[in-house]
Design a protein around this motif. Sequence first.
Motif, PDB file in Angstrom:
ATOM      1  N   ASN A  83       0.820  -1.213   0.000  1.00  0.00           N
ATOM      2  CA  ASN A  83       0.000   0.000   0.000  1.00  0.00           C
ATOM      3  C   ASN A  83       0.860   1.272   0.000  1.00  0.00           C
ATOM      4  O   ASN A  83       0.464   2.285   0.571  1.00  0.00           O
ATOM      5  N   CYS A  84       2.026   1.212  -0.622  1.00  0.00           N
ATOM      6  CA  CYS A  84       2.958   2.350  -0.604  1.00  0.00           C
ATOM      7  C   CYS A  84       2.333   3.592  -1.235  1.00  0.00           C
ATOM      8  O   CYS A  84       2.567   4.713  -0.779  1.00  0.00           O
ATOM      9  N   CYS A  87       0.580   6.513   0.627  1.00  0.00           N
ATOM     10  CA  CYS A  87       1.330   7.584   1.304  1.00  0.00           C
ATOM     11  C   CYS A  87       2.411   8.215   0.434  1.00  0.00           C
ATOM     12  O   CYS A  87       2.937   9.265   0.802  1.00  0.00           O
ATOM     13  N   HIS A  88       2.817   7.560  -0.641  1.00  0.00           N
ATOM     14  CA  HIS A  88       3.956   8.043  -1.437  1.00  0.00           C
ATOM     15  C   HIS A  88       3.627   8.117  -2.929  1.00  0.00           C
ATOM     16  O   HIS A  88       2.990   7.205  -3.472  1.00  0.00           O
ATOM     17  N   LEU A 100       1.179  11.685   2.615  1.00  0.00           N
ATOM     18  CA  LEU A 100       1.645  11.664   4.017  1.00  0.00           C
ATOM     19  C   LEU A 100       3.161  11.473   4.051  1.00  0.00           C
ATOM     20  O   LEU A 100       3.857  12.084   4.854  1.00  0.00           O
ATOM     21  N   GLY A 101       3.685  10.644   3.165  1.00  0.00           N
ATOM     22  CA  GLY A 101       5.135  10.438   3.055  1.00  0.00           C
ATOM     23  C   GLY A 101       5.684  11.240   1.876  1.00  0.00           C
ATOM     24  O   GLY A 101       4.923  11.684   1.012  1.00  0.00           O
ATOM     25  N   PRO A 102       7.003  11.400   1.816  1.00  0.00           N
ATOM     26  CA  PRO A 102       7.608  12.154   0.710  1.00  0.00           C
ATOM     27  C   PRO A 102       7.489  11.406  -0.618  1.00  0.00           C
ATOM     28  O   PRO A 102       7.347  10.188  -0.633  1.00  0.00           O
ATOM     29  N   LEU A 104       8.695   9.431  -3.700  1.00  0.00           N
ATOM     30  CA  LEU A 104       9.852   8.551  -3.903  1.00  0.00           C
ATOM     31  C   LEU A 104      10.228   8.465  -5.388  1.00  0.00           C
ATOM     32  O   LEU A 104      11.079   7.664  -5.767  1.00  0.00           O
ATOM     33  N   ARG A 110      19.886   7.918  -6.110  1.00  0.00           N
ATOM     34  CA  ARG A 110      20.814   7.838  -4.969  1.00  0.00           C
ATOM     35  C   ARG A 110      21.814   6.693  -5.127  1.00  0.00           C
ATOM     36  O   ARG A 110      22.744   6.561  -4.338  1.00  0.00           O
ATOM     37  N   TYR A 119      20.337   1.248   4.105  1.00  0.00           N
ATOM     38  CA  TYR A 119      19.419   2.291   4.589  1.00  0.00           C
ATOM     39  C   TYR A 119      17.996   2.000   4.100  1.00  0.00           C
ATOM     40  O   TYR A 119      17.039   2.009   4.874  1.00  0.00           O
ATOM     41  N   LYS A 123      14.801   1.023   6.315  1.00  0.00           N
ATOM     42  CA  LYS A 123      13.704   1.994   6.348  1.00  0.00           C
ATOM     43  C   LYS A 123      12.362   1.299   6.078  1.00  0.00           C
ATOM     44  O   LYS A 123      11.350   1.634   6.684  1.00  0.00           O
ATOM     45  N   ASN A 131      13.536   7.174  12.333  1.00  0.00           N
ATOM     46  CA  ASN A 131      12.619   8.213  12.808  1.00  0.00           C
ATOM     47  C   ASN A 131      11.774   7.503  13.850  1.00  0.00           C
ATOM     48  O   ASN A 131      10.828   6.791  13.511  1.00  0.00           O
ATOM     49  N   SER A 134       8.042   7.290  13.579  1.00  0.00           N
ATOM     50  CA  SER A 134       7.574   7.248  12.191  1.00  0.00           C
ATOM     51  C   SER A 134       6.113   6.796  12.109  1.00  0.00           C
ATOM     52  O   SER A 134       5.663   5.989  12.922  1.00  0.00           O
ATOM     53  N   MET A 136       5.089   5.345   9.323  1.00  0.00           N
ATOM     54  CA  MET A 136       5.099   4.329   8.255  1.00  0.00           C
ATOM     55  C   MET A 136       5.045   2.930   8.870  1.00  0.00           C
ATOM     56  O   MET A 136       5.666   2.688   9.900  1.00  0.00           O
ATOM     57  N   PRO A 137       4.305   1.994   8.257  1.00  0.00           N
ATOM     58  CA  PRO A 137       4.217   0.634   8.805  1.00  0.00           C
ATOM     59  C   PRO A 137       5.571  -0.084   8.818  1.00  0.00           C
ATOM     60  O   PRO A 137       6.426   0.180   7.976  1.00  0.00           O
ATOM     61  N   ILE A 153      10.274  -4.692  -3.854  1.00  0.00           N
ATOM     62  CA  ILE A 153      10.050  -3.269  -3.554  1.00  0.00           C
ATOM     63  C   ILE A 153      11.363  -2.490  -3.678  1.00  0.00           C
ATOM     64  O   ILE A 153      11.398  -1.359  -4.190  1.00  0.00           O
TER      65      ILE A 153
HETATM   66  C1  HEC Z   1       0.918   5.226   6.277  1.00  0.00           C
HETATM   67  C2  HEC Z   1       1.780   5.919   5.366  1.00  0.00           C
HETATM   68  C3  HEC Z   1       2.949   5.208   4.739  1.00  0.00           C
HETATM   69  C4  HEC Z   1       2.952   4.033   4.023  1.00  0.00           C
HETATM   70  C5  HEC Z   1       1.780   3.103   3.754  1.00  0.00           C
HETATM   71  C6  HEC Z   1       4.286   3.870   3.521  1.00  0.00           C
HETATM   72  N1  HEC Z   1       5.077   4.907   3.940  1.00  0.00           N
HETATM   73 FE1  HEC Z   1       7.054   5.214   3.506  1.00  0.00          FE
HETATM   74  N2  HEC Z   1       7.093   6.885   4.641  1.00  0.00           N
HETATM   75  C7  HEC Z   1       6.003   7.442   5.267  1.00  0.00           C
HETATM   76  C8  HEC Z   1       6.407   8.667   5.929  1.00  0.00           C
HETATM   77  C9  HEC Z   1       5.480   9.579   6.735  1.00  0.00           C
HETATM   78  C10 HEC Z   1       7.784   8.843   5.679  1.00  0.00           C
HETATM   79  C11 HEC Z   1       8.682  10.012   6.120  1.00  0.00           C
HETATM   80  C12 HEC Z   1       8.838  10.054   7.610  1.00  0.00           C
HETATM   81  C13 HEC Z   1       9.588   8.881   8.124  1.00  0.00           C
HETATM   82  O1  HEC Z   1      10.749   8.724   7.741  1.00  0.00           O
HETATM   83  O2  HEC Z   1       9.023   8.111   8.853  1.00  0.00           O
HETATM   84  C14 HEC Z   1       8.194   7.693   4.857  1.00  0.00           C
HETATM   85  C15 HEC Z   1       9.484   7.508   4.395  1.00  0.00           C
HETATM   86  C16 HEC Z   1       9.841   6.518   3.493  1.00  0.00           C
HETATM   87  C17 HEC Z   1      11.159   6.342   2.933  1.00  0.00           C
HETATM   88  C18 HEC Z   1      12.389   7.222   3.203  1.00  0.00           C
HETATM   89  C19 HEC Z   1      12.383   8.368   2.196  1.00  0.00           C
HETATM   90  C20 HEC Z   1      13.713   9.033   2.029  1.00  0.00           C
HETATM   91  O3  HEC Z   1      13.716  10.131   1.407  1.00  0.00           O
HETATM   92  O4  HEC Z   1      14.766   8.523   2.423  1.00  0.00           O
HETATM   93  C21 HEC Z   1      11.114   5.273   2.079  1.00  0.00           C
HETATM   94  C22 HEC Z   1      12.242   4.704   1.247  1.00  0.00           C
HETATM   95  C23 HEC Z   1       9.750   4.759   2.129  1.00  0.00           C
HETATM   96  N3  HEC Z   1       9.012   5.536   2.996  1.00  0.00           N
HETATM   97  C24 HEC Z   1       9.303   3.680   1.391  1.00  0.00           C
HETATM   98  C25 HEC Z   1       8.024   3.126   1.497  1.00  0.00           C
HETATM   99  C26 HEC Z   1       7.601   1.925   0.789  1.00  0.00           C
HETATM  100  C27 HEC Z   1       8.463   1.168  -0.189  1.00  0.00           C
HETATM  101  C28 HEC Z   1       6.307   1.674   1.180  1.00  0.00           C
HETATM  102  C29 HEC Z   1       5.437   0.488   0.808  1.00  0.00           C
HETATM  103  C30 HEC Z   1       6.022  -0.833   1.023  1.00  0.00           C
HETATM  104  C31 HEC Z   1       5.926   2.723   2.113  1.00  0.00           C
HETATM  105  N4  HEC Z   1       6.993   3.574   2.284  1.00  0.00           N
HETATM  106  C32 HEC Z   1       4.681   2.819   2.726  1.00  0.00           C
HETATM  107  C33 HEC Z   1       4.727   6.936   5.280  1.00  0.00           C
HETATM  108  C34 HEC Z   1       4.309   5.756   4.692  1.00  0.00           C
END
Ligand code: HEC
Length: 166
Positions: A83-84, A87-88, A100-102, A104, A110, A119, A123, A131, A134, A136-137, A153
């Motif tokens: 479900n990425c 949020c992204h 909600l997330g930045p 990607l 990088r 990293y 993450k 963080n 955080s 994020m799940p 992924i």
């Molecule tokens: C509920 C919301 C949510 C979901 C779902 C989610 N993320 Fe995130 N993610 C975030 C948030 C908020 C941040 C930034 C704050 C932090 O680092 O926690 C983040 C940060 C990241 C970063 C670091 C970004 C950077 O600039 O270094 C990565 C990589 C990432 N997510 C990958 C994923 C991937 C891949 C998935 C799915 C498998 C995913 N995220 C699902 C909320 C989410």
Amino acid sequence: MKAKNQATMDRLNQDELQAACSNADNMAGDAAAMEALRKAAEASVVYPADGNYIGDWKNGNVVAANGKGLQWNDDPSEPNGGNCYACHQLDPNEVAYGTLGPSLTNYGMRGQSEMMLKYTWAKIYNPHVYNVCSHMPRFGSQKILTEQQLKDIMALLLDPNSPVNQ
Ligand code: HEC
């Protein structure tokens, strides 16, 4: 609320990390306690046994777009999604994504140094490593995604041929 199928009531009990992050006093004051929780998150990360971090981005895109899994009405024999996109932004051609997330998009610029691979893996495996509170799940440590799904992924984010990097 009541338990139904795989959605059991124990999910409402906060673990230590969630309880600490819900407590405004901790967030403001107790840096040592928060650092201990961050360290515990760090210790939870299991890196790929074969040292290979990169799977298939095509499968990764399916995992990233799949919002199913762990809800009472999902089939537990089907793979969970990540479900990425909820949020992204990832593939710039996908118009439906949450913020909600930045973003990607172009994450692969990088590169794939050992440091970037570790990293990115950590993450996604347990975002609290970098963080502590955080939102994020914890896809690895909460066993939401399998090791192979995490590798796929990783490819979606880092493979130069992935739509994320076009
Ligand atoms: C509920 C919301 C949510 C979901 C779902 C989610 N993320 Fe995130 N993610 C975030 C948030 C908020 C941040 C930034 C704050 C932090 O680092 O926690 C983040 C940060 C990241 C970063 C670091 C970004 C950077 O600039 O270094 C990565 C990589 C990432 N997510 C990958 C994923 C991937 C891949 C998935 C799915 C498998 C995913 N995220 C699902 C909320 C989410």
